[in-house]
Design an enzyme around this catalytic site. Structure first.
Site, PDB file in Angstrom:
ATOM      1  N   THR A  72      14.446  -5.988  -9.781  1.00 57.06           N
ATOM      2  CA  THR A  72      13.527  -5.193 -10.603  1.00 57.06           C
ATOM      3  C   THR A  72      14.211  -4.938 -11.943  1.00 57.06           C
ATOM      4  O   THR A  72      14.116  -5.737 -12.859  1.00 57.06           O
ATOM      5  CB  THR A  72      13.108  -3.878  -9.897  1.00 57.06           C
ATOM      6  OG1 THR A  72      14.269  -3.208  -9.404  1.00 57.06           O
ATOM      7  CG2 THR A  72      12.164  -4.169  -8.745  1.00 57.06           C
ATOM      8  N   LYS A 114      19.586  -6.236  -4.040  1.00 56.59           N
ATOM      9  CA  LYS A 114      19.032  -5.846  -5.323  1.00 56.59           C
ATOM     10  C   LYS A 114      19.180  -4.334  -5.447  1.00 56.59           C
ATOM     11  O   LYS A 114      19.185  -3.585  -4.473  1.00 56.59           O
ATOM     12  CB  LYS A 114      17.572  -6.263  -5.478  1.00 56.59           C
ATOM     13  CG  LYS A 114      16.564  -5.587  -4.552  1.00 56.59           C
ATOM     14  CD  LYS A 114      16.068  -4.231  -4.948  1.00 56.59           C
ATOM     15  CE  LYS A 114      15.543  -4.198  -6.359  1.00 56.59           C
ATOM     16  NZ  LYS A 114      15.081  -2.784  -6.712  1.00 56.59           N
ATOM     17  N   THR A 120      17.012   2.381  -5.699  1.00 56.20           N
ATOM     18  CA  THR A 120      16.171   1.489  -4.898  1.00 56.20           C
ATOM     19  C   THR A 120      16.991   0.259  -4.572  1.00 56.20           C
ATOM     20  O   THR A 120      17.350  -0.473  -5.469  1.00 56.20           O
ATOM     21  CB  THR A 120      14.920   1.091  -5.702  1.00 56.20           C
ATOM     22  OG1 THR A 120      14.240   2.297  -6.032  1.00 56.20           O
ATOM     23  CG2 THR A 120      13.988   0.208  -4.939  1.00 56.20           C
ATOM     24  N   GLU A 151      21.894   0.844 -14.000  1.00 52.44           N
ATOM     25  CA  GLU A 151      21.096   0.909 -15.223  1.00 52.44           C
ATOM     26  C   GLU A 151      21.898   1.551 -16.352  1.00 52.44           C
ATOM     27  O   GLU A 151      22.319   2.709 -16.263  1.00 52.44           O
ATOM     28  CB  GLU A 151      19.814   1.692 -14.961  1.00 52.44           C
ATOM     29  CG  GLU A 151      18.843   0.932 -14.066  1.00 52.44           C
ATOM     30  CD  GLU A 151      17.680   1.746 -13.587  1.00 52.44           C
ATOM     31  OE1 GLU A 151      16.708   1.140 -13.104  1.00 52.44           O
ATOM     32  OE2 GLU A 151      17.726   2.986 -13.663  1.00 52.44           O
ATOM     33  N   ASN A 168      14.820   4.244 -17.838  1.00 57.12           N
ATOM     34  CA  ASN A 168      13.945   4.981 -16.933  1.00 57.12           C
ATOM     35  C   ASN A 168      12.785   5.646 -17.656  1.00 57.12           C
ATOM     36  O   ASN A 168      11.718   5.850 -17.063  1.00 57.12           O
ATOM     37  CB  ASN A 168      14.766   6.000 -16.139  1.00 57.12           C
ATOM     38  CG  ASN A 168      15.537   5.326 -15.019  1.00 57.12           C
ATOM     39  OD1 ASN A 168      14.975   5.009 -13.978  1.00 57.12           O
ATOM     40  ND2 ASN A 168      16.808   5.044 -15.247  1.00 57.12           N
ATOM     41  N   SER A 198       6.492   1.033 -18.951  1.00 60.62           N
ATOM     42  CA  SER A 198       5.895   0.596 -20.219  1.00 60.62           C
ATOM     43  C   SER A 198       5.622  -0.886 -20.220  1.00 60.62           C
ATOM     44  O   SER A 198       6.331  -1.661 -19.594  1.00 60.62           O
ATOM     45  CB  SER A 198       6.837   0.933 -21.372  1.00 60.62           C
ATOM     46  OG  SER A 198       7.054   2.313 -21.427  1.00 60.62           O
TER      47      SER A 198
END
Length: 403
Positions: free
Chosen positions: A153, A179, A190, A274, A398, A403
């Protein structure tokens, strides 16, 4: 940018396990977002799942199917979590399983569904329905790396690793993919992980091996302290190789190799966190028990003040000290606490070291990777937790996620 992490160049196929991947346009057209793993008859499967009370529809159905039948196929989609979708989400997960089963000539409860992505949105069922036949026609034992890409993702790098394990009974192979990069604090992030071996292992023993390895790996990482609705780690044994069970003299070697592989995958998730610019190892020693050691490590790992200081490369060690002090440890004696950054001793016996020099600590924290060592002086127990810094990009990623 991932911290000292590259995509694997190749992964070792596992006899008796075949993958396929395809673009179902669940996320955006132009990249694979569905994958299918099919196992030969006789394979055994073990799984560990999220404990989130809002566990996604595919999690609930996968657990139910595992209790009913021997799994033969695992279907994964990215871009949509099918979580928080109520009865319709449950029906959609069941419909996906039935469609795969129809294509492969299996019973529906032999198919396990997995989803990852945005919570609260319904699956685009017509797209999944059209993609499933393409998956069943493209199965290939060499499809591991493509599957690792398809389940991503916000990941920037596909994550996978392989091991060859020499045993008295012969050589076994382990391969796994994972992942995850945000919403990471597994509780079994996640995150999803799929691992397989060509060993022949009874289902109960396979479950034992997975649980023995998950605590030191996927349950020892955190990016942001958020536990996902969709976490799962699955271990498959195809039975194409040597027979192995918990009473076999090689069993500890197998479990150690599995744990090593899972730690590599877990750390890859943190390295690809991230917005991460730092990969941080928190090593706690001298605890009264392992749970206490983990509580201290996670308290520091979840401190936004520590994580932002790490992003800045600022050796503001008071933030570490404060986090240790608020960890849920009964009757902590601060005179027993030691803190070091790599080999730079900062605090000894609860007091700042007289020979501490901030420039030395700054050099440590400016590195892409460093270790925080915390001694509690209470016992012999230890724990290791891996985490990342908290950067501007984490907020941006995040904030813009939908978007």
């Amino acid at each position: 940018m991932a911290v000292n992490l590259r995509a694997p160049e190749a992964l070792i196929p596992i006899a008796g396990a075949r993958w396929a991947s395809t673009d179902a346009a669940i996320k955006k057209p132009g990249g694979d977002d569905m994958a299918l793993l099919v196992l030969d008859e006789g394979a055994t499967v073990a799984g560990v799942f999220t404990r989130n009370a809002f566990a996604a529809a595919p999690v609930a159905l996968a657990k139910h199917h595992m209790a009913c039948a021997a799994p033969r196929a695992l279907l994964i989609n990215s871009g949509n979590a099918n979580a928080g979708t109520g009865r319709e989400g449950e029906a959609d997960a069941a419909a996906c399983c039935a469609r795969v089963a129809e294509e492969l000539g299996l019973a529906a409860d032999q198919v396990l569904p997995f989803s990852t992505g945005v919570i609260g949105e319904k699956l685009p069922m017509s797209r999944l329905d059209n993609a499933i036949p393409r998956l069943t026609r493209a199965l290939d034992s060499h499809g591991w790396l493509a599957a690792a890409r398809a389940i991503m993702t916000t990941d920037t790098v596909p994550k996978g690793a392989s091991r060859r394990v020499r045993l008295e009974a012969g050589e076994l192979t382990l391969t796994g993919i994972a992942k995850g990069s945000g919403m990471i604090r597994p509780d079994m992030a996640t995150m999803l992980s799929f691992l397989a071996t060509d060993a022949a292992v009874p289902a109960a023993d396979l479950d034992l091996a997975l649980h023995a390895a998950v605590g030191a790996s996927f349950n020892s990482i955190t990016v942001d302290g958020d536990t996902s609705t969709n976490d799962a780690a699955m271990l498959c044994a195809t039975g194409a190789g040597a027979a192995l069970d918990r009473d076999h003299p090689d069993w500890p070697v197998f479990v150690a190799a599995l744990r090593d592989l899972m730690i590599e995958l877990a750390c890859a998730i943190v390295r690809d966190a991230e917005g991460a610019t730092r990969f941080i190892t928190l090593a706690v020693s001298g605890a009264a028990d392992a749970d206490e050691a983990r509580q201290v490590a996670f308290t520091v790992a979840h401190s936004p003040l520590f994580k932002t200081a790490a992003f800045a490369g600022d050796p503001n060690w008071g933030r570490i000290l404060a986090a240790v002090g608020r960890a849920p440890v009964a009757d902590l004696v601060i005179d027993g606490v030691d803190i070091a950054l790599d080999e730079v001793a900062v605090v000894a016996g609860g007091q700042p070291r007289e020979d501490y020099r901030e420039a030395d600590a700054a050099r440590v924290m400016s590195q892409p990777e460093f270790r925080v060592r915390i001694g509690l002086g209470r016992g012999e127990a230890t724990a290791t937790v891996w985490t990342s810094d908290l950067s501007y990009d984490y907020v941006r990623i995040n904030a813009e996620y939908r978007s």
